[in-house]
Design a protein around this motif. Structure first.
Motif, PDB file in Angstrom:
ATOM      1  N   GLU A 118       0.654  -0.836   0.196  1.00  0.00           N
ATOM      2  CA  GLU A 118       0.147  -0.079   0.322  1.00  0.00           C
ATOM      3  C   GLU A 118       0.909   1.095   0.140  1.00  0.00           C
ATOM      4  N   ASN A 119       0.748   1.964  -0.680  1.00  0.00           N
ATOM      5  CA  ASN A 119       1.476   3.829  -0.974  1.00  0.00           C
ATOM      6  C   ASN A 119       2.564   3.408  -1.334  1.00  0.00           C
ATOM      7  N   GLY A 120       3.302   1.637  -2.287  1.00  0.00           N
ATOM      8  CA  GLY A 120       4.675   1.655  -1.693  1.00  0.00           C
ATOM      9  C   GLY A 120       5.483   1.004  -0.850  1.00  0.00           C
ATOM     10  N   LEU A 121       4.978   0.389   0.778  1.00  0.00           N
ATOM     11  CA  LEU A 121       5.023  -0.104   1.595  1.00  0.00           C
ATOM     12  C   LEU A 121       4.194  -1.672   1.690  1.00  0.00           C
ATOM     13  N   PRO A 122       5.312  -2.302   2.260  1.00  0.00           N
ATOM     14  CA  PRO A 122       5.197  -3.795   2.036  1.00  0.00           C
ATOM     15  C   PRO A 122       3.830  -4.141   3.199  1.00  0.00           C
ATOM     16  N   ASP A 131       3.410  -5.278  10.343  1.00  0.00           N
ATOM     17  CA  ASP A 131       3.718  -4.249  10.522  1.00  0.00           C
ATOM     18  C   ASP A 131       4.955  -5.058   9.883  1.00  0.00           C
ATOM     19  N   LEU A 132       6.164  -3.154   9.208  1.00  0.00           N
ATOM     20  CA  LEU A 132       7.020  -3.740   8.838  1.00  0.00           C
ATOM     21  C   LEU A 132       7.741  -4.805   8.945  1.00  0.00           C
ATOM     22  N   GLY A 133       8.204  -4.428   9.971  1.00  0.00           N
ATOM     23  CA  GLY A 133       9.088  -5.324  10.966  1.00  0.00           C
ATOM     24  C   GLY A 133       8.694  -6.940  11.224  1.00  0.00           C
TER      25      GLY A 133
END
Length: 150
Positions: A118-122, A131-133
């Motif tokens: 979403e919006n370039g973030l996994p 979350d990213l981590g």
């Protein structure tokens, strides 16, 4: 950027020159994070060719750096190489010591994981919001357990 903000840095310097992909990635990231100071590289406007860099590194006693066969970049997701041995498409043989993150297991199952963005973030792995981590950790574990494709 966090360290720059904590220390009140007004300038960020890097060593990429205008012929390197990392220049655009670094400048783009610094700009996107809205760093308020100056940033760039002393090599930005006056790039040094590869042979001159090698000579200067060798003269400075950095012989290991001068003997590199390729220029590489690494991040949490990938490792890529450019220059050096990869500049010759007729004789494109990568040195085995460049393969530090992979191993030939001889077995490659047809298994996949899906990473959603979403919006370039996994933000998801196999449809599970994380979350990213957690995305990074679960992807690394998945890859460590078997050869998988994204």
């Amino acid at each position: 950027m966090e360290l720059a903000e904590k220390t009140g840095a007004r300038m960020l310097l890097r060593t990429a020159n205008r012929s390197q992909n990392s220049l655009r990635r670094l400048n783009g990231a610094i700009s996107a994070l809205k760093f308020g100071g100056h940033y760039g590289s002393p090599y930005d406007l006056n790039p040094v060719d590869r042979l001159t860099k090698i000579e200067h590194l060798d003269e400075a006693g950095l012989t290991r750096m001068a003997q590199r066969v390729a220029s590489g970049d690494s991040n949490l997701w990938c490792r890529e190489y450019e220059s050096g041995v990869s500049d010759d498409p007729e004789n494109h043989v990568m040195e085995q010591d460049l393969y530090q993150w992979t191993a030939d297991t001889g077995s490659y199952p047809e298994e996949q994981i899906a990473i959603g963005f979403e919006n370039g973030l996994p933000v998801t792995v196999d449809g599970r919001t994380m979350d990213l981590g957690a995305v990074i950790t679960s992807s690394i574990i998945a890859w460590g357990n078997s050869a998988r494709t994204l």
